[in-house]
Design a protein around this motif. Structure first.
Motif: not given
Length: 497
Positions: A136, A146, A134, A160, A148
């Motif tokens: 950016e 976030s 995981i 997620m 992620e």
């Protein structure tokens, strides 16, 4: 459909017969692993793909308990009952009856357990293949919130999403698409928000996909879009789990496809191309300013080259005198008319952009240097292009990247308006804008006009389109996509509300 079912190969009663069918179908492949063992004097076969499973997990959770098992009777059905009901060998476990299911599960990282004397198999999830961690998101960069982004494995992406919406109304429906690839996909939606009409229509369209191999979620878009055709997509794309959660909270459905980090969102509005996560993390006045900046950049990147060509060729009196003098002096030193010059320079820009995008990073810097020479002072000094055209190209190129999700449409429309402006002037550009606007207003995404709530107009729902109201105002009335003005989707049932 009946003939397709008749062609299914069902598992046999004997272990050797089942293993023989597997070996015949997969003859010549080197990643097939078959391990035959004896469990309580009952022959058992383990079928798996090399590199797809975790060997240590299989040895500890599956092999050791099976080898230590001692049943009082040599009955294969009792062994199956023990595996199914009396021992948890794996969290993800199911019983299968066809040879197609054997191949689909074993090629997804499952171990298939076949028992002699039982015409079925037990699949146990013990995935151990490598995948990208995981990280950016690369296409939806944000300042706050976030960092992620989705990855390629489907189950991790679903995790997620579930971690962000801890509600029993969040539903995951799994399915497969692709006659050969058997690609897994999952429909994500909130049961109390989604429209049953949209959900059933989506399932029907997915069942009509007749591709052999699905390697990316965008393969499904042509099968999910409505007619008439348009250069603007009716399906949204995102690689951010927080954006996906925000969309399904508004009654939309997300299609998460295995082996791709981009999820599909539908129904989708055209105005959502100008929204991003940072709009909801900044103060409302600044978010409104950024949103208007994106709208202006979109029209700027499409219309600026066409307007420049049209005014220079047909309406030079519209330029201020000082600017007109500079343009005329610059064009006198170039060998091409301004119409051909615009087409040439934008074509070269797209060539260099594509080269810089596809080449390795070590060579990409060289492309940037060459591009600065071709579209820059060297080209102007050589008399190939005029300096005003360099400024037009630079402003247009920068504006196009402000709304990256519309870059494909912007590129095509830019060339179209250059042609229109070069042949028919400002009148042709105005007619071209009208044609594009009418085509855009004719589009519907699963019964919802993609131009809503601008057209059909709804003043209250503009609060999150042309402006971005604060969360107190946005939370006053719950928003669902099927209740947009002009929607053909029936409202939800009272019991669902």
């Amino acid at each position: 459909m009946a003939s397709a079912k008749e062609k299914k190969a069902y598992l046999q009663q004997t272990l050797q017969g089942n293993l023989g069918m597997v070996r015949d179908k997969l003859a010549g492949t080197s990643d097939l692993l078959i391990r035959e063992i004896t469990v309580s004097d009952i022959p058992v076969g383990l079928v798996m793909c090399e590199g797809m499973i975790n060997v240590q997990t299989m040895a500890e959770i599956l092999i050791e308990p099976l080898c230590a098992l001692k049943l009082p009777d040599k009955d294969p059905h009792k062994l199956l009952d023990w595996i199914e009901n009396r021992w948890a060998l794996a969290a993800d476990q199911a019983v299968i009856y066809t040879l197609d299911d054997v191949f689909r599960f074993m090629m997804s990282g499952f171990v298939v357990l076949l028992i002699d004397g039982v015409p079925c198999g037990v699949v146990m999830g013990m995935q151990g293949f490598n995948f990208r961690g995981i990280s950016e998101p690369t296409t939806e960069v944000n300042v706050r919130g976030s960092h992620e982004g989705f990855v390629e494995p489907l189950r991790i992406n679903l995790t997620m999403v579930r971690r962000r919406i801890k509600s029993p109304s969040l539903k995951f429906e799994l399915g497969t698409v692709g006659s050969r690839s058997k690609t897994d996909y999952c429909l994500c939606y909130l049961k109390d928000k989604v429209s049953d009409q949209v959900l059933e229509e989506l399932k029907h369209r997915l069942s009509q996909v007749n591709l052999d191999i699905i390697l990316d979620s965008t393969y499904l878009i042509p099968f999910l879009e409505n007619k008439p055709a348009s250069i603007f997509s009716q399906i949204g794309l995102t690689e951010r789990p927080d954006v996906l959660c925000a969309k399904i909270a508004e009654g939309r459905i997300a299609v998460v496809v295995d082996s791709t980090p981009f999820a599909l969102i539908l129904p989708y509005l055209f105005s959502e191309n100008f929204q991003c996560l940072d709009d909801y993390t900044h103060r409302p006045y600044y978010a409104t300013f950024i949103r208007w900046l994106k709208y202006l950049s979109f029209f700027f990147s499409i219309l600026l080259p066409g307007f420049y060509v049209a005014i220079s060729k047909f309406h030079p009196s519209l330029f201020p005198h000082a600017l007109l003098y500079n343009i005329a002096a610059s064009e006198e030193t170039t060998p091409f008319p301004i119409f051909a010059e615009a087409l040439l320079i934008f074509f070269l820009y797209e060539v260099m952009r594509e080269a810089g995008l596809r080449l390795p990073k070590a060579i990409g810097h060289a492309v940037s240097i060459v591009g600065a020479l071709v579209i820059g002072d060297a080209a102007v000094s050589a008399g190939i292009i005029g300096s005003p055209m360099v400024m037009v190209v630079a402003l247009t190129a920068i504006s196009a990247f402000v709304v990256p999700s519309l870059y494909e449409s912007v590129t095509v429309l830019r060339f179209a308006f250059i042609f229109i402006g070069g042949f028919w002037g400002l009148l042709g550009i105005m007619l071209g804008i009208a044609v594009v606007g009418m085509n855009l207003c004719a589009q519907k995404s699963f019964g919802v006009p993609i131009t809503a709530p601008i057209t059909p107009f709804n003043l209250y729902q503009i609060r999150d389109v042309l402006i971005r109201a604060n969360f107190k105002r946005l939370a006053k009335t719950p928003f669902t996509i099927q209740n947009m003005p002009g929607s053909d989707v029936r409202t939800q049932n009272k019991e669902k509300r």
